[in-house]
Enzyme design. Structure first.
Site, mmCIF file in Angstrom:
data_model
loop_
_atom_site.group_PDB
_atom_site.id
_atom_site.type_symbol
_atom_site.label_atom_id
_atom_site.label_comp_id
_atom_site.label_asym_id
_atom_site.label_seq_id
_atom_site.Cartn_x
_atom_site.Cartn_y
_atom_site.Cartn_z
ATOM 1 N N SER A 21 -0.718 -1.880 -1.086
ATOM 2 C CA SER A 21 -1.531 -0.913 -0.344
ATOM 3 C C SER A 21 -2.473 -0.213 -1.312
ATOM 4 O O SER A 21 -2.769 -0.748 -2.388
ATOM 5 C CB SER A 21 -0.619 0.074 0.390
ATOM 6 O OG SER A 21 -1.349 0.832 1.324
ATOM 7 N N ASN A 22 -2.973 0.948 -0.951
ATOM 8 C CA ASN A 22 -3.900 1.679 -1.823
ATOM 9 C C ASN A 22 -3.721 3.181 -1.646
ATOM 10 O O ASN A 22 -2.861 3.620 -0.879
ATOM 11 C CB ASN A 22 -5.345 1.238 -1.547
ATOM 12 C CG ASN A 22 -5.714 1.471 -0.097
ATOM 13 O OD1 ASN A 22 -5.747 2.594 0.366
ATOM 14 N ND2 ASN A 22 -5.963 0.388 0.629
#
Ligand code: CTP
Length: 213
Positions: A21-22
């Site tokens: 993810s980020n």
């Protein structure tokens, strides 16, 4: 006026426990949704996993997890929208295979093969109706304007909101943001460091004349 906004990160599973993810918190997209509701616009929010409550008055909240789910939701909802703002931080890659079982730790190194996800904004730009306004975001560490303008043309956008990432106070994991807003007609607005709520207000103030035209 019907507005479609995407917000937050996506999660791409590696196995039942892990994902890629980020750093997106969803704050900018949720601020845009709140500002849109405040203007009386019918607002649909498509959101990746975030720790935020949906702004009161949102017409529909669609919760998604992966880039594929977000692509499906955005393309489904886009047909009805007059204005689309793609604020989500979509993962560009996902693991090529998802292990159905938790992967066990081994002594040797591990290589994870990734494949590209769909560029949702590119798809929305390709299916855009002439009366629709499409706004993208560009997160850049360098050559901010140049890369943002390139994205605007490549993805057939009407506006792009460019922000620098990797700088305290701007972009990901921050309460505040600073944005350069560029239009396809050559207009440019510099929105200096401010709360994401006020940046959201200003983004709509800038694009509003075009929305009304
Ligand atoms: N975006 C998207 N789908 C993706 C990746 C990005 O819709 N798979 C959208 C984002 O929501 C944003 C815009 O494209 O509105 C630009 O995202 P950004 O991460 O800055 O750029 P990329 O297109 O991913 O290009 P690069 O990583 O080369 O900067």
């Amino acid at each position: 006026m019907r507005v479609l906004i995407s917000a937050g990160p996506t999660r791409e599973a590696i196995d039942p426990v892990r994902f890629i993810s980020n750093r997106s918190t969803g704050r900018m997209g949720y601020a845009l949704a709140a500002a849109s509701v405040a203007r009386g616009w019918e607002t649909v929010l498509v959101s990746g996993p975030v720790a935020l409550c949906a702004p009161e008055g949102v017409f529909r909240l669609v919760r998604v997890e992966t880039a594929a789910e977000m692509a499906e939701a955005m393309k489904r909802e886009a047909g009805e929208a007059d204005l689309i703002v793609m604020c989500a931080a979509v993962a560009d890659y996902r693991p090529k295979t998802v292990s159905p079982l938790k992967m066990k730790k081994k002594e040797e190194r591990m290589v994870l093969e990734l494949e590209p996800t769909e560029d949702i904004l590119l798809s929305l730009g390709r299916m855009k109706r002439p009366d629709q306004i499409l706004v993208g975001f560009a997160a850049e560490t360098d050559c901010v304007e140049q890369y943002a303008l390139d994205k605007m043309r490549r993805k057939n956008l009407d506006w792009i909101a460019a922000n620098r990432v990797g700088i305290p106070g701007e972009g990901f994991e921050s309460e505040t943001n600073a944005v350069i807003l560029c239009s396809r007609t050559g207009g440019q607005h510099r929105l200096p460091l401010d709360s994401k709520d006020r940046i959201a207000e200003q983004i709509f103030n800038c694009i509003l004349p075009e929305v009304r035209a």
